[in-house]
Design a protein around this motif. Sequence first.
Motif, PDB file in Angstrom:
ATOM      1  N   GLN A   1       0.838  -1.207   0.000  1.00 13.42           N
ATOM      2  CA  GLN A   1       0.000   0.000   0.000  1.00 13.42           C
ATOM      3  C   GLN A   1       0.868   1.250   0.000  1.00 13.42           C
ATOM      4  O   GLN A   1       0.587   2.206  -0.720  1.00 13.42           O
ATOM      5  CB  GLN A   1      -0.902   0.027   1.238  1.00 13.42           C
ATOM      6  CG  GLN A   1      -2.083  -0.915   1.147  1.00 13.42           C
ATOM      7  CD  GLN A   1      -2.852  -1.011   2.463  1.00 13.42           C
ATOM      8  OE1 GLN A   1      -2.450  -0.436   3.471  1.00 13.42           O
ATOM      9  NE2 GLN A   1      -3.950  -1.750   2.451  1.00 13.42           N
ATOM     10  N   ILE A   2       1.944   1.226   0.783  1.00  6.92           N
ATOM     11  CA  ILE A   2       2.851   2.377   0.847  1.00  6.92           C
ATOM     12  C   ILE A   2       3.528   2.566  -0.507  1.00  6.92           C
ATOM     13  O   ILE A   2       3.606   3.686  -1.026  1.00  6.92           O
ATOM     14  CB  ILE A   2       3.895   2.191   1.983  1.00  6.92           C
ATOM     15  CG1 ILE A   2       3.202   2.263   3.340  1.00  6.92           C
ATOM     16  CG2 ILE A   2       5.002   3.240   1.883  1.00  6.92           C
ATOM     17  CD1 ILE A   2       4.051   1.841   4.525  1.00  6.92           C
ATOM     18  N   ALA A   3       3.987   1.465  -1.107  1.00  3.10           N
ATOM     19  CA  ALA A   3       4.673   1.550  -2.411  1.00  3.10           C
ATOM     20  C   ALA A   3       3.725   2.070  -3.486  1.00  3.10           C
ATOM     21  O   ALA A   3       4.114   2.894  -4.327  1.00  3.10           O
ATOM     22  CB  ALA A   3       5.212   0.172  -2.790  1.00  3.10           C
ATOM     23  N   GLU A   4       2.475   1.600  -3.457  1.00  6.56           N
ATOM     24  CA  GLU A   4       1.499   2.039  -4.463  1.00  6.56           C
ATOM     25  C   GLU A   4       1.131   3.511  -4.300  1.00  6.56           C
ATOM     26  O   GLU A   4       0.755   4.168  -5.259  1.00  6.56           O
ATOM     27  CB  GLU A   4       0.244   1.164  -4.400  1.00  6.56           C
ATOM     28  CG  GLU A   4       0.462  -0.186  -5.055  1.00  6.56           C
ATOM     29  CD  GLU A   4      -0.638  -1.188  -4.719  1.00  6.56           C
ATOM     30  OE1 GLU A   4      -1.635  -0.796  -4.089  1.00  6.56           O
ATOM     31  OE2 GLU A   4      -0.465  -2.355  -5.098  1.00  6.56           O
ATOM     32  N   ALA A   5       1.246   4.013  -3.075  1.00  6.55           N
ATOM     33  CA  ALA A   5       0.902   5.412  -2.823  1.00  6.55           C
ATOM     34  C   ALA A   5       2.015   6.372  -3.237  1.00  6.55           C
ATOM     35  O   ALA A   5       1.800   7.566  -3.349  1.00  6.55           O
ATOM     36  CB  ALA A   5       0.586   5.605  -1.343  1.00  6.55           C
TER      37      ALA A   5
END
Length: 64
Positions: free
Chosen positions: A55-59
């Motif tokens: 989720q952090i990487a996608e954000a």
Amino acid sequence: MFICICHGVTDTQIESAIDNGAETMKQLTQELKVGSQCGKCCQCTKRVLNKKLMQIAEAQPQVA
Ligand code: FES
């Protein structure tokens, strides 16, 4: 939801530790003690960790 019964650690606590910089199972164990007793929560903790890191990487803004 409780992930680690031995130390009473919830998924929310794990997620906020990741928000505060934890990126590995070892760091989570040092910070929250997850997985340091019976070890039954390791698989579940890894799942929470991987999901949160994704989720952090996608954000992150993509570099084109
Ligand atoms: S449930 Fe996490 S160490 Fe036992």
